[in-house]
Design an enzyme around this catalytic site. Structure first.
Site, mmCIF file in Angstrom:
data_model
loop_
_atom_site.group_PDB
_atom_site.id
_atom_site.type_symbol
_atom_site.label_atom_id
_atom_site.label_comp_id
_atom_site.label_asym_id
_atom_site.label_seq_id
_atom_site.Cartn_x
_atom_site.Cartn_y
_atom_site.Cartn_z
ATOM 1 N N THR A 152 0.934 -1.185 0.004
ATOM 2 C CA THR A 152 -0.077 -0.110 -0.002
ATOM 3 C C THR A 152 0.846 1.328 0.059
ATOM 4 O OG1 THR A 152 -0.084 -0.045 2.465
ATOM 5 C CG2 THR A 152 -1.639 -1.074 1.399
ATOM 6 N N HIS A 153 0.696 2.236 -0.720
ATOM 7 C CA HIS A 153 1.480 3.593 -0.952
ATOM 8 C C HIS A 153 2.885 3.106 -1.246
ATOM 9 C CE1 HIS A 153 -1.525 5.332 1.639
ATOM 10 N NE2 HIS A 153 -1.613 4.155 2.429
ATOM 11 N N GLN A 192 -21.387 13.055 -36.010
ATOM 12 C CA GLN A 192 -20.295 12.348 -37.169
ATOM 13 C C GLN A 192 -18.934 12.102 -36.416
ATOM 14 O OE1 GLN A 192 -20.604 12.717 -41.359
ATOM 15 N NE2 GLN A 192 -18.554 13.377 -41.275
ATOM 16 N N ASN A 198 14.315 -2.182 -22.049
ATOM 17 C CA ASN A 198 13.262 -1.249 -21.684
ATOM 18 C C ASN A 198 11.602 -1.748 -21.827
ATOM 19 O OD1 ASN A 198 15.267 0.743 -21.506
ATOM 20 N ND2 ASN A 198 15.407 1.123 -23.620
ATOM 21 N N SER A 247 19.166 -2.217 -26.073
ATOM 22 C CA SER A 247 20.013 -1.520 -26.864
ATOM 23 C C SER A 247 21.337 -2.244 -27.240
ATOM 24 C CB SER A 247 20.708 -0.238 -26.183
ATOM 25 O OG SER A 247 21.781 0.110 -26.070
#
Lengths: 425, 425, 425, 425
Positions: free
Chosen positions: B82-83, B249, B212, B204
């Site tokens: 939590t938190h 539309q 990533n 990379s």
């Protein structure tokens, strides 16, 4: 009861007060098998369900106002608009019925939401549940819930119902905002279709004839405000990992503001609409010879002269063009030119009697020809109102049932509290 | 089929092609009792219902991935947050189950929306209905609708279902965005809980160890994009009078973009999650002596030593403070100081055996004590997965039923078209 | 002063009170050449300009806190992240400077907005101006405005400045929300980079080691709330015809809420950051051998061995892969394998002395090599702070000037009021 | 140039092509002292600045259309509205000037944004700068930037300019959306003030008199779409830690869509407005005896009979009430009842000559009395247009300057490329 500066929060304060009043031996167990996280979510759901019912009842009352307006003004023939241009004439009741049905969907959505909201997170404790032998379903029933949010982590960290309710409120406000726009347009000097009662308009002492439709403007604006609350809520929840984070607390004021804005808007619009007066003369003048029954003339050629619709359409288009170009009433053009035009276009001379032509082109008469279900025929008004009343009854039954369930749960809870007091004292 | 510059729109072009192919005698009736307004709304609803089912199926597949992960990794004990602070330990399956349940509500909402979407506006014509003797219910059944939008004005001008679907999509994206955030956090060097497969990460060439989590970042961002589409739609509809206006539309591209973004996000997250590896060592190290079982120790005092919870809580708080202050393991502090601390606080010397203490404080063992429904006890995993499979089955049944209905309607429509061709030729 | 039920609004009430106090002969002229419309817009602009300055001052204070943190902790080397993965090491001051500069743009935008806000609508009357010989520029100067909104219709109906200010506030909140997210991450057990002072965290009595970063969570959430206010305002203004409509009144609470939320967030973040402690050990451990200086090694090959960058990149990539595959420190791999790898890839044996390699790969040493303007070289810290202080001074000068102008105008206004009293009495 | 499946991204592909064409010896250095992160941000800023100028030029053209309309129709007296109720009469030029000024602020904001956008991130590399001896300022000047985003981390991770530009675009759309709403209203049958040329309206072959103002409806809707893009962008950036995250990539399509929508809307509105015809008769009829000059009558009593404004206001209010109640023209009521009413209210018999009364109450004549700066007096039209042309010139000068700077930079860049080719070949 004042908040002591040294208490951490409202939960601790309640416990302290209870300890003072009935002693540690009993009140010391108050937070056993509980945490702030499940209590916060529980309180949010309990308050939400009450507000859902308030909104539904207000919508129901609004639907009743619609029925009253139908009874009173339903057979006034008004222009039906597309693109704010006259498209086809309509009896007013048909226009009002469109709102009735949209609002019924608003109620249905709220009821769908009620089911998801009315489940108990109690017993989830901080996020993982507890080793204490609590009975989550029994607690849920004492608090008037229809069931529990089972997974304890889901119970403390999910607020999808907040976004869901906010979107339902925004959709309600879109419906009322559209109606508000029409009230503003229709009470302009140029339209002049309606007059709003003084108590729902702002007037100026120097220009008492100028009635500013401020209630409708406010409702139109509130549609934007509720969108703001919805956007805020969605953005607040975005990208927050599990489980409880304080960010969720920031959702609450948005939800209550949206509920208040919506409820106030519905109620104000109900009262304002109930007081509205229609200006038949202006409406009649507006609809006069506006050419909006031209399609019915084409339909007539199809039905009675066996002309394919596309060709009928072309013939009538040509007649309308002549009428506009020569500034002659369409009825007269049809009377004098139909034979020639039809002959040119489809090689067949068609002739229609003048009274028939006028009947087809006349707004009121042409509306009587409409046969499709849900169409704008004045004859449908009685049966429509009858069916509307059935919807109202169904809504009221649902709300009554839910209210009674909650009252019963309150009763049970109270008697349990008494029991505990008795046994343990 | 190329669009002729001189045709007004797609509707007229289709008619012209039909006239060329089967003659004015038949095709000339193509637009009888119809208008662009009801056709546009009909097409929007038909496409929407298909996409609803696509999204529901993708969600269902995602739920299956969750079950696979539960089977494979469900009993890893992870920190429950939590938190973003450790709060209580959890078996991973419990964390995953929270998502399973949230997604079930996402599916339920979509199904609620399906009912409102799958009603036919055909026959409303421009806005008022028609004098042509059409059978709106029959047309609806041929197009696979479950019913009609009765009031003709409501039929052409209401788009509440667009806002409704967009909000459901946004809620789905909120759920997936939260999960995405966790994937990003958990695959950071500091957490190191999981490793994403190369095909779902950008690497990379110079730092191949740096993966990533681009899929998760994209999904987190899409939660914002779908909110944008929802906001746009609500704002577009705000303050537009009845009935059809071209503004409506502009809703369509927002709806399709939101559907595409959501569908792609669900599918990518399904594939990515299916490929994830957990790093048990890092998770174990993280949870080691994090003090997140302290509440269970208080519960133990309540259950076995009859201490009111508030006092048990105070005692344990004091022991934890000593543990931190003196940098001694909590278990050792409890063993050596509990008697003194309990005596100080409640005037009663409490003593617990060392193995019992360690049992209560050990994450894995303490989880076995959880008894509340929906709690984080590893023993619940089998029965939980069993119940999850029942949900999956129910979802699939609903979707299968709807798909079959649509296929049947297509069949009926086709045979009607053949019939008309035959009769009229 | 209590609001009389019979008075129309606050404007009329003020007039009535003035009439009571100084008589009809003077106060009866109070609303000559004025209307509610221009007064409402004037009041909104006067309050807004004050709040702009409050926000700018709070931002300035925040920048001062950044400088203090730079002085105190600026040379700690932290991991620089992209995609929440270690990318390149950074001295902390460089990270803080990124925020300093972002906030400077926030201030610049507010100042740009100030210019557009601080123009007077007074004298526009209802919307068309007046035949009364008022001097709009003189009134403007008495009210502290820098000029007038010339066109009278534009003056009463334009609220573009409200949307403009709300978007600037939201951009501020985005900047602070990003910082808040970092505070939350960095104070998690897994990162452990910082510790928040108790007064800015919520602790639990049973888990005192668990410091919930509630201030940062609140700020992160407020970024969503201010977006809500911005969305609301834009949607409210959408599609409203000229000139004044009551909808515009609904903008005001959104503007004030956004200002309050933003101001509170800036101030809380300032205090919280000022109290933060850094955990050097955890940061150092995190950065150890994380491979984030690999690019500098490639740069070294370019600069000292005349290898084209692409090839240098390939060589280093291969070395890193060996290091990971064989779990050998990168420095050792470079020492033992560079000759072979470079020979394989570019047909040229490259050899670098071990101390040089370690120098390039060491985070602290490699940072000393950075030469580009605005780069993360620790040597830049003194000059950077010097330049930051110049920015601070410029901001303060601007704000001081504006504050003095307003005070002077107040003075003039008061003396005019005295004069009128004197002359007319 | 086709994208090879094996290349990681567009950056690598360009390098590979360059290596193929001019060899590793030169092209192998292409990515030295650079990274995807700074290049992406650079490209985004270069494209943005171009689009800012496109939008400003389109706004400038729109302002020219306004001037043309002023010259052609500026002296038509139209009703000025508040709350869509007649408030005061106005010459059309005054109404148009309100838009001119609002759009000038739109241009000013875009120009403020241009300054912040046109700074170069190049040389920030991934996030920390580089040890390569690059000259960031020189690179910036070759790319047409006015300066650099100094801090390298700020350079790659800040996108505040995206939210800033989106909010400016949304404010432009709010301005055009309000104008669009007026076009829709004014071309309704009930208003009938204007007629839109056929090419900017959708007509029906059967109702050729019905011109649907589809361009205006589209623009009104686009105001909602651009709000959606703004909301999306703000929500995407919310809570994202430093520095670059892939989320930022998701901002780009929102920015380009908003630019395209806005640019198209401005251009379409320019063309449509240029083609508009005014229906003088309908406008004249609408303004006839609408009581909107009542305030001027009160002003007259103040100026010529020394009555305090409040009392003058009360007197006129009473006269208007009589006029409405008895359905007598206000002029006649003033003529016959002023003496009595003024006597009753202020104890002073006031008499005004009939021609004077009619002069004050007549819309055209009363407008000639307006003296306040920026007021709706027809006499101001020539000087107003003269000043507008000065604004136009200033805008064009700014844009011309920026365009020339960019062209010069392109030239420099090209000659540098030639130089490098020459030297190195």
């Amino acid at each position: 009861m004042k908040l002591d500066e040294n208490t951490e929060d409202i939960h601790q304060m309640i416990e302290q007060e209870a300890i003072k009043s009935i002693g540690m031996e009993k009140a010391g167990y108050l937070n056993l098998g509980k945490s702030r996280n499940d209590q916060v979510s529980t309180a949010l759901r309990m308050e939400s369900r009450g507000r859902i019912m308030d909104v539904c009842e207000a919508l129901n009352t609004f639907q009743e106002v619609i029925i009253k307006l139908m009874n009173k003004f339903g057979n006034i023939i008004i222009p039906g608009y597309t693109h704010l241009q006259h498209a086809q004439p309509l009896p007013l009741f048909h226009h009002l019925q469109a709102y009735f049905d949209a609002i019924q969907r608003d109620i249905d959505r709220m009821m769908d939401g009620f089911v998801r909201v009315n489940a108990s997170p109690m017993g989830a404790t901080a996020l993982a549940g507890t080793s204490i032998a609590i009975d989550r379903r029994y607690v849920a029933s004492l608090l008037g819930f229809d069931g529990i949010v089972e997974n304890s982590m889901d119970a403390v960290s999910s607020r999808d119902f907040v976004a869901e309710l906010l979107s339902y409120l925004e959709i309600i406000m879109i419906d009322f905002g559209r109606l508000a726009e029409e009230v503003i347009l229709w009470s302009s000097k140029e339209f002049g279709f309606i007059e709003i009662a003084d108590e729902f308009a702002a007037t100026s002492s120097i220009m008492p004839q100028k009635k500013n439709p401020v209630v409708a403007e406010m409702v139109r604006a509130k549609c934007g405000s509720v969108l703001g609350h919805l956007s805020a809520a969605c953005s607040i929840m975005k990208g927050i990992p599990n489980s409880y984070n304080l960010d969720l607390q920031e959702l609450t004021p948005h939800l209550w503001s949206a509920f208040s804005d919506t409820l106030a808007s519905i109620k104000l619009m109900s009262s304002m609409l109930a007081s509205i007066k229609f200006n038949n003369a202006a409406i009649k003048a507006s609809i006069q010879d506006d050419g909006s029954t031209a399609t019915e003339l084409a339909n007539y050629l199809v039905k009675h002269h066996d002309v394919p619709f596309r060709q009928a359409h072309t013939i009538v288009g040509e007649l309308v063009r002549i009428s506009i170009g020569k500034k002659i009433r369409l009825g007269d053009v049809v009377d004098s030119k139909l034979e020639k035009v039809s002959s040119n276009i489809i090689g067949k001379k068609i002739k229609i009697d003048k009274p028939v032509i006028e009947g087809v082109l006349d707004a009121t008469k042409s509306l009587k020809l409409i046969r499709s279900i849900g169409g704008a025929n004045l004859h449908f008004i009685r049966s429509q109102i009858r069916r509307d009343k059935v919807s109202l009854k169904r809504n009221r039954r649902f709300l009554g049932l839910k209210r009674r369930n909650l009252a019963r749960a309150d009763q049970m809870l109270l008697s349990q509290v008494q029991l505990i007091k008795g046994v343990r004292n």
